[in-house]
Design a protein around this motif. Structure first.
Motif, PDB file in Angstrom:
ATOM      1  N   ILE A 241       0.858  -1.185   0.000  1.00 55.05           N
ATOM      2  CA  ILE A 241       0.000   0.000   0.000  1.00 55.05           C
ATOM      3  C   ILE A 241       0.897   1.238   0.000  1.00 55.05           C
ATOM      4  O   ILE A 241       2.096   1.153   0.228  1.00 55.05           O
ATOM      5  N   ASP A 242       0.292   2.384  -0.223  1.00 55.19           N
ATOM      6  CA  ASP A 242       0.999   3.659  -0.187  1.00 55.19           C
ATOM      7  C   ASP A 242       0.791   4.265   1.204  1.00 55.19           C
ATOM      8  O   ASP A 242      -0.288   4.788   1.492  1.00 55.19           O
ATOM      9  N   PRO A 243       1.805   4.183   2.087  1.00 50.12           N
ATOM     10  CA  PRO A 243       1.629   4.674   3.461  1.00 50.12           C
ATOM     11  C   PRO A 243       1.296   6.165   3.537  1.00 50.12           C
ATOM     12  O   PRO A 243       0.514   6.578   4.388  1.00 50.12           O
ATOM     13  N   LEU A 244       1.882   6.963   2.650  1.00 58.14           N
ATOM     14  CA  LEU A 244       1.576   8.394   2.660  1.00 58.14           C
ATOM     15  C   LEU A 244       0.115   8.636   2.305  1.00 58.14           C
ATOM     16  O   LEU A 244      -0.563   9.452   2.928  1.00 58.14           O
ATOM     17  N   ARG A 245      -0.393   7.908   1.337  1.00 60.79           N
ATOM     18  CA  ARG A 245      -1.805   8.051   0.960  1.00 60.79           C
ATOM     19  C   ARG A 245      -2.709   7.641   2.133  1.00 60.79           C
ATOM     20  O   ARG A 245      -3.709   8.289   2.416  1.00 60.79           O
ATOM     21  N   LEU A 246      -2.341   6.556   2.809  1.00 60.06           N
ATOM     22  CA  LEU A 246      -3.098   6.105   3.973  1.00 60.06           C
ATOM     23  C   LEU A 246      -3.163   7.211   5.028  1.00 60.06           C
ATOM     24  O   LEU A 246      -4.236   7.516   5.558  1.00 60.06           O
ATOM     25  N   ILE A 247      -2.045   7.840   5.317  1.00 59.45           N
ATOM     26  CA  ILE A 247      -2.015   8.906   6.318  1.00 59.45           C
ATOM     27  C   ILE A 247      -2.809  10.117   5.846  1.00 59.45           C
ATOM     28  O   ILE A 247      -3.551  10.729   6.635  1.00 59.45           O
TER      29      ILE A 247
ATOM     30  N   LEU B  58     -10.803  17.290  -1.174  1.00 59.77           N
ATOM     31  CA  LEU B  58     -12.153  16.759  -1.405  1.00 59.77           C
ATOM     32  C   LEU B  58     -12.100  15.370  -2.027  1.00 59.77           C
ATOM     33  O   LEU B  58     -12.880  14.484  -1.654  1.00 59.77           O
ATOM     34  N   ALA B  59     -11.158  15.144  -2.935  1.00 64.42           N
ATOM     35  CA  ALA B  59     -11.019  13.819  -3.563  1.00 64.42           C
ATOM     36  C   ALA B  59     -10.571  12.768  -2.548  1.00 64.42           C
ATOM     37  O   ALA B  59     -11.055  11.631  -2.572  1.00 64.42           O
ATOM     38  N   LEU B  60      -9.659  13.142  -1.659  1.00 66.04           N
ATOM     39  CA  LEU B  60      -9.233  12.210  -0.611  1.00 66.04           C
ATOM     40  C   LEU B  60     -10.410  11.843   0.292  1.00 66.04           C
ATOM     41  O   LEU B  60     -10.598  10.687   0.645  1.00 66.04           O
ATOM     42  N   TRP B  61     -11.215  12.847   0.650  1.00 63.09           N
ATOM     43  CA  TRP B  61     -12.368  12.588   1.501  1.00 63.09           C
ATOM     44  C   TRP B  61     -13.371  11.668   0.790  1.00 63.09           C
ATOM     45  O   TRP B  61     -13.887  10.722   1.389  1.00 63.09           O
ATOM     46  N   GLU B  62     -13.611  11.921  -0.492  1.00 60.07           N
ATOM     47  CA  GLU B  62     -14.520  11.065  -1.279  1.00 60.07           C
ATOM     48  C   GLU B  62     -13.986   9.637  -1.355  1.00 60.07           C
ATOM     49  O   GLU B  62     -14.751   8.674  -1.238  1.00 60.07           O
TER      50      GLU B  62
ATOM     51  N   ALA C 172     -16.027   6.431   0.166  1.00 60.23           N
ATOM     52  CA  ALA C 172     -16.420   5.332  -0.728  1.00 60.23           C
ATOM     53  C   ALA C 172     -15.583   4.074  -0.503  1.00 60.23           C
ATOM     54  O   ALA C 172     -15.882   3.031  -1.092  1.00 60.23           O
ATOM     55  N   ALA C 173     -14.546   4.181   0.304  1.00 61.17           N
ATOM     56  CA  ALA C 173     -13.605   3.064   0.502  1.00 61.17           C
ATOM     57  C   ALA C 173     -13.178   2.516  -0.856  1.00 61.17           C
ATOM     58  O   ALA C 173     -13.201   1.317  -1.102  1.00 61.17           O
ATOM     59  N   SER C 174     -12.777   3.450  -1.735  1.00 64.63           N
ATOM     60  CA  SER C 174     -12.527   3.097  -3.132  1.00 64.63           C
ATOM     61  C   SER C 174     -11.078   2.733  -3.448  1.00 64.63           C
ATOM     62  O   SER C 174     -10.733   2.586  -4.617  1.00 64.63           O
ATOM     63  N   SER C 175     -10.250   2.580  -2.444  1.00 63.71           N
ATOM     64  CA  SER C 175      -8.871   2.139  -2.641  1.00 63.71           C
ATOM     65  C   SER C 175      -8.489   1.257  -1.460  1.00 63.71           C
ATOM     66  O   SER C 175      -9.126   1.313  -0.404  1.00 63.71           O
ATOM     67  N   PRO C 176      -7.447   0.456  -1.627  1.00 67.22           N
ATOM     68  CA  PRO C 176      -6.992  -0.349  -0.483  1.00 67.22           C
ATOM     69  C   PRO C 176      -6.647   0.524   0.732  1.00 67.22           C
ATOM     70  O   PRO C 176      -6.941   0.155   1.872  1.00 67.22           O
ATOM     71  N   GLU C 177      -6.055   1.679   0.482  1.00 69.77           N
ATOM     72  CA  GLU C 177      -5.696   2.581   1.572  1.00 69.77           C
ATOM     73  C   GLU C 177      -6.937   3.126   2.280  1.00 69.77           C
ATOM     74  O   GLU C 177      -6.956   3.246   3.515  1.00 69.77           O
ATOM     75  N   ALA C 178      -7.977   3.432   1.528  1.00 72.79           N
ATOM     76  CA  ALA C 178      -9.211   3.944   2.128  1.00 72.79           C
ATOM     77  C   ALA C 178      -9.907   2.869   2.960  1.00 72.79           C
ATOM     78  O   ALA C 178     -10.447   3.163   4.030  1.00 72.79           O
TER      79      ALA C 178
END
Length: 191
Positions: free
Chosen positions: A57-63, A114-118, A122-128
């Motif tokens: 996963i992308d840890p920065l994206r997760l954070i 806003l895209a990160l929140w969406e 939506a839990a639209s990525s493994p990180e989400a």
């Protein structure tokens, strides 16, 4: 960064500071009500501490997802899960508040938040998916650790966020440990 862009970013950060005073239903280990900012901080810390356990996963994206997940609560506050009623769209309210909160930002940065929140909603990525599971686990961890009122309903946590915390084997492993703590706290609160 241009003067207008910098000014807008500072205005946004001033508004986001309200999360420090936005209280949640949980209590700290000293008995003080927990703020949304405190919840978000520890959620990000959990993401950092456990990121290697989640594979590719992308840890920065997760954070980043963890940072923005409750940002909209800066304006209208938090509504605890136990008080959410059928028909009330918490997500829509938070999205509308987030649009207001980010209006001073440069359009590119605003669109990113806003895209990160969406993505989180939506839990639209493994990180989400992981961020949603960790969010539930942080809440349960705080409830188990907090100095809660005598009538605190620990049993609620045994079902709370089950779907999100079952989404990854490591989340489920943490959940099993926290469920055991929850049962112990529930038993201890009876006596």
């Amino acid at each position: 960064m241009s003067g207008d862009r910098l000014s807008g970013a500072l205005d946004f950060l001033r508004e986001a500071e309200r999360l420090k005073s936005t209280l949640r239903s949980g209590y700290t280990s000293t008995g003080r009500p927990e703020s949304t900012a405190e919840h978000t901080w520890r959620l990000c810390l959990m993401a950092l501490v456990f990121s290697e356990e989640f594979g590719d996963i992308d840890p920065l994206r997760l954070i980043k997802l963890c940072i923005v997940h409750d940002l909209g609560e800066a304006l209208s506050g938090d509504i605890p899960a136990v008080l959410q009623t059928e028909g009330f769209d918490k997500s829509a309210r938070e999205r509308a508040d987030l649009e207001v909160l980010t209006k001073a930002l440069h359009p590119t940065k605003r669109a990113e938040i806003l895209a990160l929140w969406e993505e989180y909603e939506a839990a639209s990525s493994p990180e989400a998916v992981l961020a949603k599971g960790l969010d539930k686990l942080e809440t349960i961890l705080q409830h188990n650790q907090g100095q809660n009122p005598a009538d605190f309903d620990y049993a609620f946590n045994l079902d709370y966020g089950r779907k999100q915390t079952s989404a990854h084997p490591f989340l489920a492993e943490i959940r099993a440990l926290l469920d055991e703590e929850t049962r112990e706290r529930a038993e201890g609160s009876k006596g």
